[in-house]
Design an enzyme around this catalytic site. Structure first.
Site, mmCIF file in Angstrom:
data_model
loop_
_atom_site.group_PDB
_atom_site.id
_atom_site.type_symbol
_atom_site.label_atom_id
_atom_site.label_comp_id
_atom_site.label_asym_id
_atom_site.label_seq_id
_atom_site.Cartn_x
_atom_site.Cartn_y
_atom_site.Cartn_z
ATOM 1 N N THR A 90 -6.205 2.690 -5.405
ATOM 2 C CA THR A 90 -5.182 4.089 -6.592
ATOM 3 C C THR A 90 -4.598 2.866 -7.263
ATOM 4 O O THR A 90 -4.537 3.202 -8.715
ATOM 5 C CB THR A 90 -5.000 4.969 -5.444
ATOM 6 O OG1 THR A 90 -5.645 5.423 -4.314
ATOM 7 C CG2 THR A 90 -4.344 6.151 -6.614
ATOM 8 N N HIS B 259 -7.817 2.319 3.415
ATOM 9 C CA HIS B 259 -7.042 3.477 4.659
ATOM 10 C C HIS B 259 -8.624 3.647 5.612
ATOM 11 O O HIS B 259 -8.626 4.209 6.796
ATOM 12 C CB HIS B 259 -6.359 5.331 4.395
ATOM 13 C CG HIS B 259 -5.131 5.276 3.600
ATOM 14 N ND1 HIS B 259 -4.181 4.298 3.032
ATOM 15 C CD2 HIS B 259 -3.776 5.684 4.660
ATOM 16 C CE1 HIS B 259 -3.052 4.773 3.252
ATOM 17 N NE2 HIS B 259 -2.963 5.450 4.292
ATOM 18 N N CYS C 105 -4.462 -1.139 -1.626
ATOM 19 C CA CYS C 105 -4.298 -0.342 -2.446
ATOM 20 C C CYS C 105 -5.299 0.148 -4.249
ATOM 21 O O CYS C 105 -4.998 -0.561 -4.986
ATOM 22 C CB CYS C 105 -2.924 0.610 -2.781
ATOM 23 S SG CYS C 105 -3.120 2.052 -3.196
ATOM 24 N N GLY D 41 -3.332 9.299 -3.778
ATOM 25 C CA GLY D 41 -4.010 9.488 -3.915
ATOM 26 C C GLY D 41 -4.299 10.703 -5.865
ATOM 27 O O GLY D 41 -5.804 10.924 -6.345
ATOM 28 N N GLU E 189 -2.973 8.877 7.440
ATOM 29 C CA GLU E 189 -1.107 8.661 7.803
ATOM 30 C C GLU E 189 -0.733 9.970 8.848
ATOM 31 O O GLU E 189 0.633 9.415 9.559
ATOM 32 C CB GLU E 189 -0.816 9.368 6.747
ATOM 33 C CG GLU E 189 -0.866 8.897 4.710
ATOM 34 C CD GLU E 189 0.606 7.445 5.465
ATOM 35 O OE1 GLU E 189 1.109 7.675 5.597
ATOM 36 O OE2 GLU E 189 -1.076 6.436 5.102
ATOM 37 N N CYS F 247 -10.823 2.551 -0.221
ATOM 38 C CA CYS F 247 -10.038 2.949 -0.203
ATOM 39 C C CYS F 247 -9.134 1.917 1.200
ATOM 40 O O CYS F 247 -9.958 2.692 2.228
ATOM 41 C CB CYS F 247 -9.675 4.847 -0.081
ATOM 42 S SG CYS F 247 -7.740 5.179 0.624
ATOM 43 N N ASP G 273 0.638 -1.090 -0.302
ATOM 44 C CA ASP G 273 -0.023 -0.239 0.015
ATOM 45 C C ASP G 273 0.687 0.977 0.037
ATOM 46 O O ASP G 273 2.257 0.827 -0.151
ATOM 47 C CB ASP G 273 -0.901 -0.095 1.206
ATOM 48 C CG ASP G 273 -1.627 1.735 1.345
ATOM 49 O OD1 ASP G 273 -2.451 1.889 0.005
ATOM 50 O OD2 ASP G 273 -1.223 1.716 1.962
ATOM 51 N N SER G 274 0.277 2.457 -0.368
ATOM 52 C CA SER G 274 1.075 3.153 -0.409
ATOM 53 C C SER G 274 1.635 3.969 1.209
ATOM 54 O O SER G 274 2.402 4.630 0.894
ATOM 55 C CB SER G 274 0.576 4.893 -0.909
ATOM 56 O OG SER G 274 -0.801 5.058 -0.280
HETATM 57 N N1 DGL Z 1 -5.094 3.015 0.849
HETATM 58 C C1 DGL Z 1 -4.502 3.730 -1.088
HETATM 59 C C2 DGL Z 1 -6.067 3.036 -1.627
HETATM 60 O O1 DGL Z 1 -6.393 2.558 -1.655
HETATM 61 C C3 DGL Z 1 -4.573 5.666 -0.918
HETATM 62 C C4 DGL Z 1 -4.349 5.667 -1.856
HETATM 63 C C5 DGL Z 1 -3.066 7.411 -1.043
HETATM 64 O O2 DGL Z 1 -2.145 7.231 -0.734
HETATM 65 O O3 DGL Z 1 -4.153 8.326 -1.640
HETATM 66 O O4 DGL Z 1 -6.400 4.450 -2.485
#
Ligand code: DGL
Length: 285
Positions: free
Chosen positions: A87, A206, A85, A55, A170, A204, A22-23
């Site tokens: 995105t 997060h 993730c 994102g 974050e 998402c 993930d990011s």
């Molecule tokens: N967890 C990522 C998602 O599901 C977050 C993306 C981001 O870093 O903006 O899209």
């Protein structure tokens, strides 16, 4: 010395964890449910926290960052990587599967989180009006609209970007008055855009970390879908259907955490999310 390094490399190659990417912290909401369902496998989590959020980034940048992360997990012994993730799943999965996997051979696979979510949601909505809360990148890719319409042609999808939500998570601000404000504002907005929505996808990874606040503002009777259980069940099904991949994975029940940001900062946050002691390693991509 030679013997030591030889045995070390033997140990490394014999471990083939499932890679979860993930990011940042969001993929932990997927990892947690996957490990709950399948604790016997080894896992390697990579959060690209130093470059999160993804994102609002362009297609090319998300693709490049995601590919770097997937290849790092492959180099560390993973044969199966889950893009935890949305995105990255929306903007990079197809290109990686079609262009890049060939370099790693047929025993390497990358899977995303959008398809398993869509397959489950089709059967849940009664009004056939679905809301998708996601990053700007996922919403503008229209991945959910396209995939949901393929399975259920009469479905009506309303997507809304929530640009403040990932930075809140974050930065560990997911229980503050600021978070409350931004959650209420977006939830109200999507329900105003289509009051017939009976199913709201947190598209998402997060966002489940904001779930207590989201639930506070969702009208009664609206299903809120977090992806962890859906992705975990879909992975279990995939491994049941792909015996060769299952046999290639190691089963010692370990979990190793990598981050591109400060290891101590990641360890502290991740320990809270995972409800266990996490000791992360900082890497550079
Ligand atoms: N967890 C990522 C998602 O599901 C977050 C993306 C981001 O870093 O903006 O899209």
């Amino acid at each position: 010395m030679l013997i030591c390094s030889f045995s070390h490399s033997l140990i490394r190659t014999s471990v083939s964890p499932i890679g979860i990417f993930d990011s940042g912290y969001g993929g932990l909401t997927i990892l947690r449910q996957i490990r709950r369902l399948m604790p016997e496998y080894d896992y390697m989590y990579l959060g690209d926290n130093a470059r999160a959020p993804y994102g609002s980034r362009s297609f090319d940048v998300v693709y490049r960052y995601t590919l770097q992360s997937v290849e790092e997990l492959f180099r560390r012994g993973c044969k199966l990587v889950i893009l935890a993730c949305n995105t990255a799943s929306a903007k990079a999965l197809r290109s990686i599967q079609q262009r890049d996997l060939v370099r790693w051979g047929t025993d390497h696979r990358v899977l995303g989180v959008i398809r398993p979510t869509v397959e489950a949601v089709g059967g849940l909505t009664r009004s056939h009006h679905v809301g998708v809360l996601a990053t700007a990148g996922t919403v503008s890719s229209r991945s959910y609209d396209i995939e949901l319409t393929k399975l259920c042609p009469d479905i009506h999808v309303t997507g809304l970007a929530c640009p403040m939500w990932v930075p809140l998570v974050e930065n560990g601000e997911y229980e503050t008055p600021g978070a409350d404000y931004f959650v209420r504002e977006r939830v109200t907005e999507i329900m105003r855009a289509d009051p017939a929505i009976d199913t709201l996808i947190l598209a998402c990874t997060h966002y489940p970390l904001l779930l207590p606040l989201i639930r506070k503002y969702i009208p009664e009777g609206v299903n809120v879908i977090a992806q962890g259980d859906l992705v975990a069940a879909s992975l279990q099904d995939y491994l049941g259907r792909h015996a060769e991949m299952d046999a290639a994975l190691s089963h010692a029940g370990t979990c190793h955490y990598l981050t591109t940001e400060n290891a101590q900062k990641f360890s502290e946050q991740a320990s809270l999310f995972m409800n266990e002691r996490v000791e992360a390693e900082q890497i550079t991509l």
